[in-house]
Design a protein around this motif. Sequence first.
Motif, PDB file in Angstrom:
ATOM      1  N   GLU A   3       0.831  -1.181   0.000  1.00  0.00           N
ATOM      2  CA  GLU A   3       0.000   0.000   0.000  1.00  0.00           C
ATOM      3  C   GLU A   3       0.876   1.245   0.000  1.00  0.00           C
ATOM      4  O   GLU A   3       2.071   1.188   0.235  1.00  0.00           O
ATOM      5  N   ILE A   4       0.236   2.391  -0.238  1.00  0.00           N
ATOM      6  CA  ILE A   4       0.956   3.658  -0.220  1.00  0.00           C
ATOM      7  C   ILE A   4       0.830   4.272   1.166  1.00  0.00           C
ATOM      8  O   ILE A   4      -0.209   4.219   1.791  1.00  0.00           O
ATOM      9  N   TYR A   5       1.925   4.883   1.625  1.00  0.00           N
ATOM     10  CA  TYR A   5       1.951   5.488   2.939  1.00  0.00           C
ATOM     11  C   TYR A   5       2.381   6.943   2.872  1.00  0.00           C
ATOM     12  O   TYR A   5       2.953   7.398   1.907  1.00  0.00           O
ATOM     13  N   SER A   6       2.165   7.635   3.957  1.00  0.00           N
ATOM     14  CA  SER A   6       2.838   8.900   4.197  1.00  0.00           C
ATOM     15  C   SER A   6       2.755   9.177   5.679  1.00  0.00           C
ATOM     16  O   SER A   6       2.270   8.350   6.450  1.00  0.00           O
ATOM     17  N   GLY A 141       2.995  -3.304   5.803  1.00  0.00           N
ATOM     18  CA  GLY A 141       4.403  -3.312   5.445  1.00  0.00           C
ATOM     19  C   GLY A 141       5.205  -2.315   6.247  1.00  0.00           C
ATOM     20  O   GLY A 141       4.834  -1.920   7.348  1.00  0.00           O
ATOM     21  N   VAL A 142       6.326  -1.881   5.680  1.00  0.00           N
ATOM     22  CA  VAL A 142       7.270  -1.050   6.413  1.00  0.00           C
ATOM     23  C   VAL A 142       7.806   0.048   5.505  1.00  0.00           C
ATOM     24  O   VAL A 142       7.927  -0.126   4.298  1.00  0.00           O
ATOM     25  N   THR A 170      10.244  -9.586   5.362  1.00  0.00           N
ATOM     26  CA  THR A 170      11.164  -8.829   4.515  1.00  0.00           C
ATOM     27  C   THR A 170      10.434  -8.091   3.404  1.00  0.00           C
ATOM     28  O   THR A 170       9.514  -8.614   2.793  1.00  0.00           O
ATOM     29  N   GLU A 171      10.887  -6.872   3.145  1.00  0.00           N
ATOM     30  CA  GLU A 171      10.337  -6.069   2.073  1.00  0.00           C
ATOM     31  C   GLU A 171      11.484  -5.427   1.299  1.00  0.00           C
ATOM     32  O   GLU A 171      12.480  -4.992   1.872  1.00  0.00           O
ATOM     33  N   GLU A 172      11.369  -5.388  -0.020  1.00  0.00           N
ATOM     34  CA  GLU A 172      12.380  -4.749  -0.852  1.00  0.00           C
ATOM     35  C   GLU A 172      11.784  -3.531  -1.530  1.00  0.00           C
ATOM     36  O   GLU A 172      10.578  -3.464  -1.751  1.00  0.00           O
ATOM     37  N   ASP A 196      14.826   6.346  10.771  1.00  0.00           N
ATOM     38  CA  ASP A 196      13.590   5.849  11.369  1.00  0.00           C
ATOM     39  C   ASP A 196      12.910   4.870  10.425  1.00  0.00           C
ATOM     40  O   ASP A 196      13.078   4.937   9.205  1.00  0.00           O
ATOM     41  N   ILE A 197      12.165   3.966  11.002  1.00  0.00           N
ATOM     42  CA  ILE A 197      11.398   2.978  10.251  1.00  0.00           C
ATOM     43  C   ILE A 197       9.960   3.024  10.742  1.00  0.00           C
ATOM     44  O   ILE A 197       9.696   2.976  11.948  1.00  0.00           O
ATOM     45  N   LEU A 198       9.030   3.118   9.810  1.00  0.00           N
ATOM     46  CA  LEU A 198       7.613   3.177  10.145  1.00  0.00           C
ATOM     47  C   LEU A 198       6.948   1.864   9.775  1.00  0.00           C
ATOM     48  O   LEU A 198       7.012   1.420   8.631  1.00  0.00           O
TER      49      LEU A 198
END
Length: 348
Positions: A3-6, A141-142, A170-172, A196-198
């Motif tokens: 998905e798309i994040y912000s 996801g991340v 895991t995500e690429e 930082d990781i969201l």
Amino acid sequence: MKEIYSLLNDVETDIDSYCPQDLTDIEKTKLKEQIKKRIGKPEKNGKRKRYAAVAACVAVCVIALGTLNFSDLVYASAKSIAWQISNFLGIEKNLQDYTTVVGTSKTDKGYTIKLNEIILDENQLVVSSSVQSKQKLSEGGVIASADVYVNGKRVSVAAGGSSRALDDYTEESLLDYELEDIDTSSRLDIELVYTDILQGSKVTNGKWAFHFEADGSKLAEATVHKDLNNSFTLPDGSKLVLTEYTSNDLGQKIYFKVENWEYEKNPMYDLELEGKDDQGNKIIFDMSYFDGEEKTGRLNVRMIEGVVPESAKWVMLKPYAVKMPEKSGKMSHDFVEIGDSFTIKLSD
């Protein structure tokens, strides 16, 4: 599919206009609920230096457009068969001559970030990376955000790209970092720093720093440049001027500037050029980047429609524009023509 994040402000959008066949209705609903954007915020000096960048899902579909401030990221989803940059982009050409393989990992706070490959393109650093968590990733996801430093100076101003899940942990991703005031046609000393990781609504602060050298001279030498001078009037009366067309193995770009336009007064516009080449191939350029203070920007060829083939003799395009929301709200796809078709001559 990712998905798309912000980090701020929801934006509604019409997924069907971008991905009519690749997602189920349920997937479209979930994706629509996740689409967000970042609005440029005032700087310390009171100015609103605004950047816009498109997050293009290069292997599947173009998803959304967002306004970013410095290294804030907008992500979209993509399918790929490996983490190599060429596979992410769906490019059959060998990019080995332009690619720096980093292949190192850093671990902190339960996350491991691996930096795979990078390419220096004009005003951009293209980065292939992956994030692995000790715990199962949430459905959303991340997101791992980074800053780019050259010779110790921060030079990244915006970024966009695509990502996919490899497994539950895991995500690429493939991200294009916009670099300001940097000559990318030479060897550069680069540091890429993630802070930082969201994941979902949880932000994990840490430091994942990578240091490497990269050389963009070969790709710069292989890039074709053609001057343009095509002008069009935007709906608010300001002037859009196309200034340059470039082409290399990573695709085609068209640069532009706006005149009689002020970022504190005038609306921002999403831009699109649509047409065909002399072989009948459909060609579309989407706005990829815009610097509201410098009044300059760039449109990138839409990879899902196909790049301009080397054998093409010309490309004929028509310009379209639509006003972008200044605050959170519905993203409009009601593009309107802002001029007649024009032709870019590529060869004799």
